[in-house]
Design an enzyme around this catalytic site. Structure first.
Site, PDB file in Angstrom:
ATOM      1  N   THR A 153       0.859  -1.188   0.000  1.00  0.00           N
ATOM      2  CA  THR A 153       0.000   0.000   0.000  1.00  0.00           C
ATOM      3  C   THR A 153       0.893   1.236   0.000  1.00  0.00           C
ATOM      4  O   THR A 153       1.360   1.662  -1.036  1.00  0.00           O
ATOM      5  CB  THR A 153      -0.977  -0.016   1.191  1.00  0.00           C
ATOM      6  OG1 THR A 153      -0.258  -0.281   2.402  1.00  0.00           O
ATOM      7  CG2 THR A 153      -2.047  -1.083   0.998  1.00  0.00           C
ATOM      8  N   LYS A 179       3.826  -7.001   3.858  1.00  0.00           N
ATOM      9  CA  LYS A 179       3.585  -5.598   3.588  1.00  0.00           C
ATOM     10  C   LYS A 179       3.299  -4.915   4.912  1.00  0.00           C
ATOM     11  O   LYS A 179       2.734  -5.502   5.838  1.00  0.00           O
ATOM     12  CB  LYS A 179       2.434  -5.390   2.603  1.00  0.00           C
ATOM     13  CG  LYS A 179       1.050  -5.799   3.064  1.00  0.00           C
ATOM     14  CD  LYS A 179       0.315  -4.846   3.950  1.00  0.00           C
ATOM     15  CE  LYS A 179       0.238  -3.464   3.362  1.00  0.00           C
ATOM     16  NZ  LYS A 179      -0.493  -2.534   4.338  1.00  0.00           N
ATOM     17  N   THR A 190      -0.270  -6.379  12.800  1.00  0.00           N
ATOM     18  CA  THR A 190      -0.109  -5.044  12.253  1.00  0.00           C
ATOM     19  C   THR A 190       0.482  -4.993  10.868  1.00  0.00           C
ATOM     20  O   THR A 190       1.238  -4.106  10.560  1.00  0.00           O
ATOM     21  CB  THR A 190       0.720  -4.198  13.190  1.00  0.00           C
ATOM     22  OG1 THR A 190       1.253  -5.036  14.191  1.00  0.00           O
ATOM     23  CG2 THR A 190      -0.116  -3.170  13.857  1.00  0.00           C
ATOM     24  N   GLU A 274       5.917   4.672   7.503  1.00  0.00           N
ATOM     25  CA  GLU A 274       5.488   5.819   6.711  1.00  0.00           C
ATOM     26  C   GLU A 274       6.259   7.069   7.107  1.00  0.00           C
ATOM     27  O   GLU A 274       6.253   7.487   8.262  1.00  0.00           O
ATOM     28  CB  GLU A 274       3.982   6.037   6.896  1.00  0.00           C
ATOM     29  CG  GLU A 274       3.155   4.983   6.183  1.00  0.00           C
ATOM     30  CD  GLU A 274       1.671   5.123   6.397  1.00  0.00           C
ATOM     31  OE1 GLU A 274       0.915   4.556   5.594  1.00  0.00           O
ATOM     32  OE2 GLU A 274       1.263   5.790   7.367  1.00  0.00           O
ATOM     33  N   ASN A 400      -0.595  10.582   5.940  1.00  0.00           N
ATOM     34  CA  ASN A 400      -1.873  10.153   6.517  1.00  0.00           C
ATOM     35  C   ASN A 400      -2.937  11.241   6.531  1.00  0.00           C
ATOM     36  O   ASN A 400      -4.106  10.962   6.749  1.00  0.00           O
ATOM     37  CB  ASN A 400      -1.634   9.605   7.926  1.00  0.00           C
ATOM     38  CG  ASN A 400      -1.012   8.231   7.866  1.00  0.00           C
ATOM     39  OD1 ASN A 400      -1.674   7.253   7.576  1.00  0.00           O
ATOM     40  ND2 ASN A 400       0.288   8.168   8.123  1.00  0.00           N
ATOM     41  N   THR A 405      -7.529  10.379  -0.115  1.00  0.00           N
ATOM     42  CA  THR A 405      -7.769  11.276  -1.264  1.00  0.00           C
ATOM     43  C   THR A 405      -6.514  11.549  -2.058  1.00  0.00           C
ATOM     44  O   THR A 405      -6.585  12.140  -3.124  1.00  0.00           O
ATOM     45  CB  THR A 405      -8.354  12.607  -0.768  1.00  0.00           C
ATOM     46  OG1 THR A 405      -7.461  13.181   0.193  1.00  0.00           O
ATOM     47  CG2 THR A 405      -9.711  12.406  -0.151  1.00  0.00           C
TER      48      THR A 405
END
Length: 405
Positions: A153, A179, A190, A274, A400, A405
Site C-alpha cells: 500500500t 507488507k 499489524t 510511513e 496520513n 484522497t
C-alpha cells in the site's frame, strides 16, 4: 544454529511446490494490486490474526476456512481493505475464495483471503474477479517478487526473503513476503505476511511454531501505535521437501529458520515506516523475565517522544527511561543503564538511572545515522528482548492527512 541457515533467492516461491503471481487489476491507478500464491498440493496451514475487535471480512472468512488446518492458495488485493463493509463485504470475501478455487482447481474453503487498503469502501468485484483469473494465468515459479509488489500500500519497498536449511534428512526452504508501513503496532500482527515452506510437518506443530515466532518478531514491531483491522500472518507447509518426521532438534531448527525469516521481514517493515528516515532497534538486557523485557522494548520503540527525538537527533535519554517506566514492567529505575549506538559509535547516556557526562556532538552524530540502537540494561535478571520501530517525521503526517484522497 544461525550458521546452518542459508539465505537464498526466490521469496515465497523458493520452497518446492509453490507458484505465485502479482498483477494490476485496476484497484489502483497503475501499480500491481492483486496477488495469488498457490501450493501444488494441499498444505498444512496456520495463522495469527489482529486482536482489533473490528475485523475485516476477508479475515473472518480466512479464519473460518483455516479451521480445517489445510489450504491450497492465498489471494490478496491491495488498495481496498474490505473492512466495515457489512454483509456485502463478507459475501465479496467468500466470492474471492470461490473465484480463486475455480481458477486453480480446489475447494473454496482451501483458499486464504486477505485485503489491505482503505477501510469502509466496497470491493469492485468486477475488477477483482477478472484480476484473480488473470493472476491464475500468470502463476510462475519466479512470481514471488510480483506478488510482494501487489500487496503493497504505502510501502516504498518490496519485502521478501527465503532461507534454506537441513531437516529430517532433507533440504527444506522457508520463504516469505510481507507488507506494512503505516497502522503498525503489534497486537498481532499489524501488517500482512505470507509464509511458505516445503517442510512436511504436523499442523499443530506448525501452529505452535508460528505463534512463538510471531511473538518474538512481528509483535515487537511498532510504527505509529495503530493496530489495523486486516492484519494476519499465514504460513503454508506443503511437505514437498519429503523430509522424514521431525525430531525435537529438527523442530528447534525449523523454528530458528522461521524466526530468521520473520525477524528480517519485521525489520524491513519498521525501516519502511510511513515517512521514516531511520530504523530504530531497542535492545533490553538483563530483565527479570522475557515478558518484562518485551514490555520495556515495545514501550521505548513506540514512544512518540522517543521517536521524535530520534528524528531530530536529540540525545534526550530522559524520554527513554520515562517510556521504560510506564511500560508496565517492574523495573528498578536506580539500576538502569542506557546506551545509544550506530555506525558512528557508542555513547553511554546514563548509569544506574543517573546522567553521565557525554559528548553532545558524538551523540548527535550517532543519531544522524540511518540505523540506531538504544540499549537498556536493567540489571535485574538474565532475560532479553528486541523491538523495532522508526522515527516520527513530518512526512508521516503528510502521508496520513491525505491517505484516502
Amino acid at each position: 544454529m544461525i550458521e546452518d541457515i542459508q539465505l537464498v533467492s526466490g521469496g515465497i516461491t523458493a520452497p518446492q511446490g509453490f507458484v505465485a503471481a502479482g498483477i494490476h487489476a485496476g484497484l489502483k491507478k497503475e501499480k500491481k494490486d492483486l496477488a495469488l500464491i498457490v501450493s501444488e498440493v494441499p498444505a498444512a496451514a496456520a495463522a495469527v490474526y489482529t486482536r482489533n475487535r473490528v475485523k475485516a471480512a476477508p479475515l473472518i472468512v480466512t479464519r473460518e476456512h483455516l479451521k480445517s488446518g489445510i489450504a491450497r492458495a492465498i489471494v490478496c488485493n491491495s488498495g481496498n481493505a474490505n473492512a466495515c463493509t457489512g454483509e456485502r463485504g463478507y459475501r465479496d470475501a467468500r466470492e474471492m475464495a470461490a473465484i480463486t478455487a475455480a481458477a486453480i482447481g480446489c475447494e473454496p474453503w482451501q483458499v486464504v483471503v486477505a485485503s489491505t487498503g482503505v477501510i469502509g469502501v466496497p470491493l469492485p468485484m468486477d475488477k477483482i474477479s477478472a484480476g484473480i483469473r488473470a493472476a491464475a494465468e500468470k502463476l510462475a515459479m519466479d512470481g514471488s517478487s510480483a506478488a510482494a509488489a501487489a500487496i503493497m500500500t504505502t510501502d516504498t519497498m518490496k519485502k521478501e526473503i527465503a532461507v534454506r536449511l537441513s531437516l529430517g534428512g532433507a533440504t527444506v526452504t522457508i520463504g516469505g513476503i510481507a507488507k506494512g508501513s503505516g497502522m503498525i503496532h503489534p497486537n498481532m500482527g499489524t501488517m500482512l505476511c505470507f509464509l511458505t515452506t516445503d517442510v512436511a510437518m504436523e499442523q499443530d506443530d506448525l501452529d505452535q511454531a508460528l505463534r512463538a515466532v510471531v511473538d518474538r518478531t512481528f509483535n515487537m514491531v511498532t510504527v505509529d501505535g495503530d493496530t489495523s483491522t486486516n492484519d494476519m500472518v499465514v504460513i503454508l507447509a506443503n511437505g514437498c521437501a519429503g523430509n522424514a518426521p521431525l525430531t525435537i532438534e529438527d523442530h528447534a531448527a525449523f523454528r530458528a529458520g522461521l524466526e530468521y525469516v520473520c525477524r528480517e521481514l519485521a525489520r524491513l517493515i519498521a525501516r519502511d515506516g510511513e515517512g521514516a528516515t531511520k530504523l530504530l532497534t531497542v535492545e533490553v538486557r538483563r530483565a527479570a523475565s522475557e515478558a518484562e523485557a518485551r514490555m520495556v522494548a515495545r514501550a521505548v520503540a513506540g514512544s512518540n517522544l522517543v521517536k521524535s527525538a530520534i528524528f531530530g537527533a536529540d540525545a534526550n535519554w530522559g524520554r527513554i527511561i520515562c517510556a521504560a517506566g510506564y511500560s508496565g514492567a517492574e523495573i528498578d529505575p536506580d539500576r538502569v543503564d542506557i546506551y545509544l549506538e550506530s555506525r558512528a559509535g557508542c555513547e553511554q547516556m546514563a548509569r544506574d538511572g543517573k546522567p553521565l557526562p557525554f559528548s553532545e556532538e558524538k551523540a548527535a552524530a550517532i543519531l544522524r545515522e540511518e540505523e540506531i540502537t538504544i540499549t537498556l540494561d536493567l540489571k535485574q535478571g538474565t532475560a532479553a528482548a528486541t523491538a523495532w520501530g522508526c522515527d516520527l517525521t513530518y512526512d508521516y503526517v503528510k502521508i496520513n492527512a491525505s491517505y484516502r484522497t
